[in-house]
Design an enzyme around this catalytic site. Structure first.
Site, PDB file in Angstrom:
ATOM      1  N   SER A 173      28.113  65.681  83.331  1.00  0.00           N
ATOM      2  CA  SER A 173      26.984  65.626  84.243  1.00  0.00           C
ATOM      3  C   SER A 173      26.811  66.881  85.098  1.00  0.00           C
ATOM      4  O   SER A 173      25.847  66.980  85.860  1.00  0.00           O
ATOM      5  CB  SER A 173      27.127  64.416  85.167  1.00  0.00           C
ATOM      6  OG  SER A 173      28.327  64.497  85.922  1.00  0.00           O
TER       7      SER A 173
ATOM      8  N   LYS B  45      26.626  70.659  93.223  1.00  0.00           N
ATOM      9  CA  LYS B  45      26.040  69.687  92.304  1.00  0.00           C
ATOM     10  C   LYS B  45      25.349  68.570  93.091  1.00  0.00           C
ATOM     11  O   LYS B  45      25.862  68.114  94.122  1.00  0.00           O
ATOM     12  CB  LYS B  45      27.150  69.118  91.418  1.00  0.00           C
ATOM     13  CG  LYS B  45      26.733  68.072  90.411  1.00  0.00           C
ATOM     14  CD  LYS B  45      27.960  67.627  89.627  1.00  0.00           C
ATOM     15  CE  LYS B  45      27.661  66.471  88.699  1.00  0.00           C
ATOM     16  NZ  LYS B  45      28.892  66.011  87.998  1.00  0.00           N
TER      17      LYS B  45
ATOM     18  N   SER C 126      32.832  65.379  82.815  1.00  0.00           N
ATOM     19  CA  SER C 126      31.604  65.979  83.332  1.00  0.00           C
ATOM     20  C   SER C 126      31.718  67.427  83.775  1.00  0.00           C
ATOM     21  O   SER C 126      30.711  68.066  84.056  1.00  0.00           O
ATOM     22  CB  SER C 126      31.059  65.141  84.494  1.00  0.00           C
ATOM     23  OG  SER C 126      30.523  63.944  84.010  1.00  0.00           O
TER      24      SER C 126
END
Length: 481
Positions: free
Chosen positions: A151, A75, A175
């Site tokens: 996220s 990520k 997230s």
């Protein structure tokens, strides 16, 4: 191996083929690259690939762990490797390069994983939806133009679309679980301290944040937890781990558990009726599996929590952005930060330090209340998200005219059930147990007390068998494009 075969395999299955030399790690990396090229124009999950880990892969350099040769994405926020870019989804950080490895990256490599690129994330991982002005919006593979969540949306979308068997996620307020819910995958947030955040920091988000992965199968979830629950030198504390690890819990029936279930909103925002129905159906299934199941609500004021988060999450945020700006030659401002991020930057810059201390007091009080709930129940069943995926433009950071507090309340409305577990530092998992009549996936959340991931692994595996999801593929899956 054909692309459609690669796209249907989980990481465990792929690793077995590589181990038996039925396919090489380099062939798999090339298939992953092909899958990215096919799906990315629709879902926009991947922002960078590493040629030296694909065409130029040196298989001798791979670790000898159980996932040797299996590809993974990192990520675009934390967990990166020395010399690789991490840009936090932000124009301010464009071109920013990591100056050291994280223990997470080291553990990924030791597990044998081939880190071959970065997944999309909202600016500084603040938003409920993966949308940013640097790389664009990530769609759930179930519907183009609808959010993959945030996220860790790029990672969840890549896994759900068959691009990757698993991908890195991080979770400071849901997230990992939010994008798992909106993309139809599995998202486990481990307990506080389960996965090392070192060596550059002790803990992420003052103990609220945790790293793990997005997966499609419970066996991948359990196996990766065994790979990553390795205390590192200097970690601030170690937590209990099952003596024989997590994998055996895939087939181990726990003793009869006390399971509470709720669909009651924790703020002034409704829960979709079909989401609530999915939770209730899961409660009945768990009762059929022999557990004691009853309706009980966790008392948690998410609206107050949303306000308080600004005092905790964003304390010192301006300093971090100033440092990034000094490294990239830019000054933080509205020309390189999205409107909500710019508001948060200014809010952090002007914050009274005692406000942060008040936030820590609130955290302690809230944690004690949640702890009392889990002294009465082993597990809490609830929605993972109160709503299914929403169109882009609803929850991104490019929304003008909102204060930091106003944005946090807005963004938490669809995902209000996630944050209590970050406050408590306890594990929670989103499972893809139902589909909405509008064609979008529904995530159902199971949460447990401290260091009790093994219970979630056991229940998740039982539900995977009783309420299977493996054959449910989204329209934007690699095999359909």
């Amino acid at each position: 191996m054909k692309l459609h075969e690669y796209a249907r395999l989980d990481a465990t299955g792929l690793a077995a083929l590589i181990r038996r030399r039925e396919v090489s790690a380099r062939e798999v990396a090339l298939l992953a690259s092909e899958a990215i090229a096919l799906a990315n124009p629709k879902v926009n999950a991947v922002v960078e690939t590493y040629d030296d880990r694909i065409d130029g892969l040196d298989e001798a350099g791979l670790g000898d762990g159980p996932f040797r040769g299996v590809p993974i994405l990192i990520k675009d926020v934390r967990g990166n490797e020395k010399g690789r870019k991490v840009e936090f989804g932000s124009r301010l950080a464009e071109g920013h390069v990591c100056d050291g490895d994280t223990h997470l990256a080291e553990m990924f490599r030791a597990a044998g994983l081939n880190i071959l690129g970065r997944s999309n994330a909202p600016e500084y991982s603040i938003a409920t939806s993966t949308e940013n002005l640097l790389y664009g919006n990530t769609s759930t593979p179930w519907r183009e133009g609808y959010s993959a969540g945030g996220s860790s949306g790029g990672s969840a979308a890549a896994v759900a679309a068959g691009v990757m068997p698993l991908a890195h996620g991080s979770d400071i307020g849901g997230s990992i679980r939010i994008p798992a819910s909106w993309c139809g995958g599995i998202g486990l947030k481990p307990s506080r301290g389960r996965v090392s955040a070192g060596p550059h920091i002790d803990e992420g988000g003052f103990g609220l944040a945790m790293n793990f992965v997005q997966t499609r199968t419970m066996r991948d979830t359990a196996a990766m937890l065994d790979c990553l629950c390795m205390p590192q030198a200097g970690d601030p504390f170690h937590i209990p781990t099952p003596e024989d690890g997590f994998m055996p819990w895939l087939k181990r029936e726990p003793e009869k558990l006390r399971i509470a279930w709720t669909t009651a909103p924790t703020m002034d925002a409704p829960v979709d009726r079909e989401v609530a129905a999915a939770v209730e159906a899961t409660a009945h299934q768990l009762a059929d599996l022999g557990h004691v199941v009853e309706q009980a609500d966790l008392v948690f004021d998410q609206e107050a929590a949303s306000q308080m988060m600004c005092s905790i999450w964003f304390f010192g945020f301006h300093k971090m952005l100033d440092k990034i700006g000094s490294q990239t030659g830019r000054v933080p401002g509205p020309d390189n930060l999205e409107p909500v991020t710019w508001e948060i930057y200014q809010r952090a810059r002007d914050m009274d330090p005692y406000e942060f201390l008040d936030g820590l007091v609130w955290l302690n009080q809230a944690r004690r209340e949640i702890g009392r709930f889990f002294s009465r129940y082993d597990v809490l069943l609830s929605p993972a998200t109160a709503q299914v995926s929403q169109p882009h433009g609803c929850y991104g950071l490019n929304l003008p005219g909102l204060s930091a507090e106003e944005y946090m309340v807005l963004a938490d409305e669809p995902v209000q059930f996630a944050f209590p577990y970050n406050v408590a530092g306890t594990p929670a998992i989103s499972l893809p147990l139902a589909m909405h009549s509008n064609g979008l996936p529904i995530g159902v959340q199971l949460g447990a007390g401290p260091a009790r991931e093994h219970l979630l692994i056991a229940l998740g595996a039982a539900l995977e068998e009783a309420m299977p999801w493996a054959d449910r593929l989204p329209p934007l899956h690699v095999t359909k494009l």
